[in-house]
Scaffold this motif. Structure first.
Motif, PDB file in Angstrom:
ATOM      1  N   ILE A  96       7.772  82.733  33.984  1.00  0.00           N
ATOM      2  CA  ILE A  96       7.480  83.023  35.520  1.00  0.00           C
ATOM      3  C   ILE A  96       6.011  82.852  35.766  1.00  0.00           C
ATOM      4  O   ILE A  96       5.687  82.210  36.803  1.00  0.00           O
ATOM      5  CB  ILE A  96       8.055  84.528  35.775  1.00  0.00           C
ATOM      6  CG1 ILE A  96       9.416  84.333  35.880  1.00  0.00           C
ATOM      7  CG2 ILE A  96       7.568  84.784  37.349  1.00  0.00           C
ATOM      8  CD1 ILE A  96      10.169  85.759  36.205  1.00  0.00           C
ATOM      9  N   LEU A  97       5.016  83.275  34.748  1.00  0.00           N
ATOM     10  CA  LEU A  97       3.838  83.147  34.951  1.00  0.00           C
ATOM     11  C   LEU A  97       3.352  81.865  35.041  1.00  0.00           C
ATOM     12  O   LEU A  97       2.538  81.186  35.673  1.00  0.00           O
ATOM     13  CB  LEU A  97       2.859  84.023  33.992  1.00  0.00           C
ATOM     14  CG  LEU A  97       2.820  85.503  34.326  1.00  0.00           C
ATOM     15  CD1 LEU A  97       1.955  86.143  33.226  1.00  0.00           C
ATOM     16  CD2 LEU A  97       2.132  85.786  35.520  1.00  0.00           C
ATOM     17  N   GLY A  98       3.831  80.996  33.871  1.00  0.00           N
ATOM     18  CA  GLY A  98       3.562  79.577  33.987  1.00  0.00           C
ATOM     19  C   GLY A  98       4.018  78.794  35.112  1.00  0.00           C
ATOM     20  O   GLY A  98       3.329  77.782  35.501  1.00  0.00           O
ATOM     21  N   THR A  99       5.168  79.152  35.874  1.00  0.00           N
ATOM     22  CA  THR A  99       5.383  78.520  37.030  1.00  0.00           C
ATOM     23  C   THR A  99       4.425  78.947  38.184  1.00  0.00           C
ATOM     24  O   THR A  99       3.925  77.782  38.874  1.00  0.00           O
ATOM     25  CB  THR A  99       6.844  79.261  37.646  1.00  0.00           C
ATOM     26  OG1 THR A  99       7.934  78.688  36.466  1.00  0.00           O
ATOM     27  CG2 THR A  99       7.273  78.389  38.643  1.00  0.00           C
ATOM     28  N   PHE A 100       3.951  80.146  38.220  1.00  0.00           N
ATOM     29  CA  PHE A 100       3.113  80.489  39.110  1.00  0.00           C
ATOM     30  C   PHE A 100       1.781  79.773  39.079  1.00  0.00           C
ATOM     31  O   PHE A 100       0.689  79.491  39.934  1.00  0.00           O
ATOM     32  CB  PHE A 100       2.973  81.914  39.151  1.00  0.00           C
ATOM     33  CG  PHE A 100       1.659  82.736  40.097  1.00  0.00           C
ATOM     34  CD1 PHE A 100       1.781  82.449  41.331  1.00  0.00           C
ATOM     35  CD2 PHE A 100       0.480  82.866  39.303  1.00  0.00           C
ATOM     36  CE1 PHE A 100       0.827  82.809  42.094  1.00  0.00           C
ATOM     37  CE2 PHE A 100      -0.551  83.451  40.085  1.00  0.00           C
ATOM     38  CZ  PHE A 100      -0.524  83.399  41.658  1.00  0.00           C
ATOM     39  N   LEU A 101       1.504  79.719  37.844  1.00  0.00           N
ATOM     40  CA  LEU A 101       0.046  79.055  37.414  1.00  0.00           C
ATOM     41  C   LEU A 101      -0.170  77.601  37.401  1.00  0.00           C
ATOM     42  O   LEU A 101      -1.290  76.991  37.145  1.00  0.00           O
ATOM     43  CB  LEU A 101      -0.548  79.623  35.924  1.00  0.00           C
ATOM     44  CG  LEU A 101      -0.934  80.932  35.708  1.00  0.00           C
ATOM     45  CD1 LEU A 101      -0.867  81.492  34.242  1.00  0.00           C
ATOM     46  CD2 LEU A 101      -1.970  81.649  36.578  1.00  0.00           C
TER      47      LEU A 101
END
Length: 340
Positions: free
Chosen positions: A68-73
């Motif tokens: 999820i963080l990868g998507t956000f970043l």
């Protein structure tokens, strides 16, 4: 909300980041379900509040938090200081996992985390738990090799004892130590924090609001059966009513000062850290924007001495230990847990 910056660590291994970070375990459903869309929306809100420090781990949701963080970043990686962790093997749930810190495992896991996060490096990489079967020197040495390889900028330890921190720091400079610290959990003040102060290591408190206890929204009767907190002694039936009564006292102090209880808990942390000579960036986790704003209100509040005195006495009254297994946390291995 203007958020100041702080520096974790010293010298060439220092890391500048926001004075408050976001702990992304909540995005993996540990405290209740949250959709990926709502997770991204919450992260956007946190970013708008000038938070630049994001903390996750490979074990959170078996990689879900990192993904999820990868998507956000995506397309904005350079705006954030990104931390993750390695050192806990997937098992059958809380209390049934094991620490693993051998060099081979660490070097294997970093690539998987980087892939999920969609980045070529981490700004901070922690050993999540000290492996009792692997010398801390081997674990820290492997983390140091990742720095040399360019996959990691700085390294840290989580729930390490004061003695383990010193041994690890002698192998490669430790930038930050992460452990639980709050009004209710203060064992790190005995050995861990003095070691960090002496060596110039930053400190990252997790669960700064006691896994939600130290808030205005916690309701003991509403705790879901699948909530991770059911595994922790503070929340067990024999302890929770007593601890909830202590929370009422904290809420009363917060109300007198016209603060949210979560904000009061953070304000206490910053003042206590300053008194002990350590730089901190707490990493609370939440699933709602409103709760985040309550937390952030405590960043630059100075509490009066009378309130500090009241709050300082509460940890000794808490019923139950902070961990399901004293050996799993620094205080247990230092002989500071269990109290009762």
């Amino acid at each position: 909300m203007t958020l100041r910056s702080i520096t974790l660590g010293t010298g060439q291994h220092r890391l500048q980041t926001s004075a408050l970070g976001y702990g992304a375990m909540s995005l993996a459903g540990a405290y209740g379900a949250i959709t990926e869309a709502d997770s991204i929306s919450l992260l956007e809100h946190v970013a708008q509040r000038e938070v630049t420090f994001l903390d996750t781990a490979n074990i959170y949701g078996d990689g879900a938090s990192e993904r999820i963080l990868g998507t956000f970043l995506r397309h904005r990686r350079s705006e954030f200081v990104l931390a993750s962790k390695v050192g806990i093997e997937k098992g059958a749930g809380v209390g049934k996992r094991r620490a693993r810190g051998d060099a081979g495992y660490i070097k294997e896991q970093i690539d998987q985390s980087l892939r999920r996060l969609g980045t070529d490096h981490l700004d901070l990489y922690y050993l999540h738990r000290v492996d009792p079967d692997t010398p801390i020197e081997e674990s820290v040495g492997a983390l140091g090799e990742l720095v040399t390889a360019g996959k990691v900028r700085t390294i840290g330890l989580s729930e390490a004892t004061g003695e383990e921190i010193a041994r690890g720091h002698a192998v490669h400079p430790i930038t930050a130590v992460q452990s639980e610290w709050s009004i209710f959990a203060r064992d790190v003040e005995t050995h861990v924090l003095p070691t960090c102060a002496r060596l110039g290591i930053g400190f990252v408190p997790y669960s700064p609001v006691g896994r939600g206890l130290l808030t205005d929204s916690f309701e003991s009767e509403a705790l879901p059966a699948d909530d991770i907190r059911q595994n922790f002694p503070w929340f067990m039936p024999q302890n929770l009513p007593h601890n909830a009564a202590l929370v009422t006292r904290v809420r009363d102090i917060a109300a007198r000062l016209e603060l949210p209880t979560a904000g009061l808990a953070l304000a206490w942390l910053y003042q206590r850290a300053a008194a002990l000579g350590v730089e901190i960036s707490p990493i609370p986790g939440t699933r709602t924007a409103a709760h985040w704003d309550q937390l952030q209100r405590g960043v630059d509040v100075e509490l009066p001495d009378a309130a500090l005195t009241e709050l300082n006495g509460l940890a000794a009254e808490v019923s139950g230990d902070r961990s399901f297994d004293p050996r799993w946390v620094s205080g247990g291995r230092e002989g500071l847990l269990p109290r009762r």
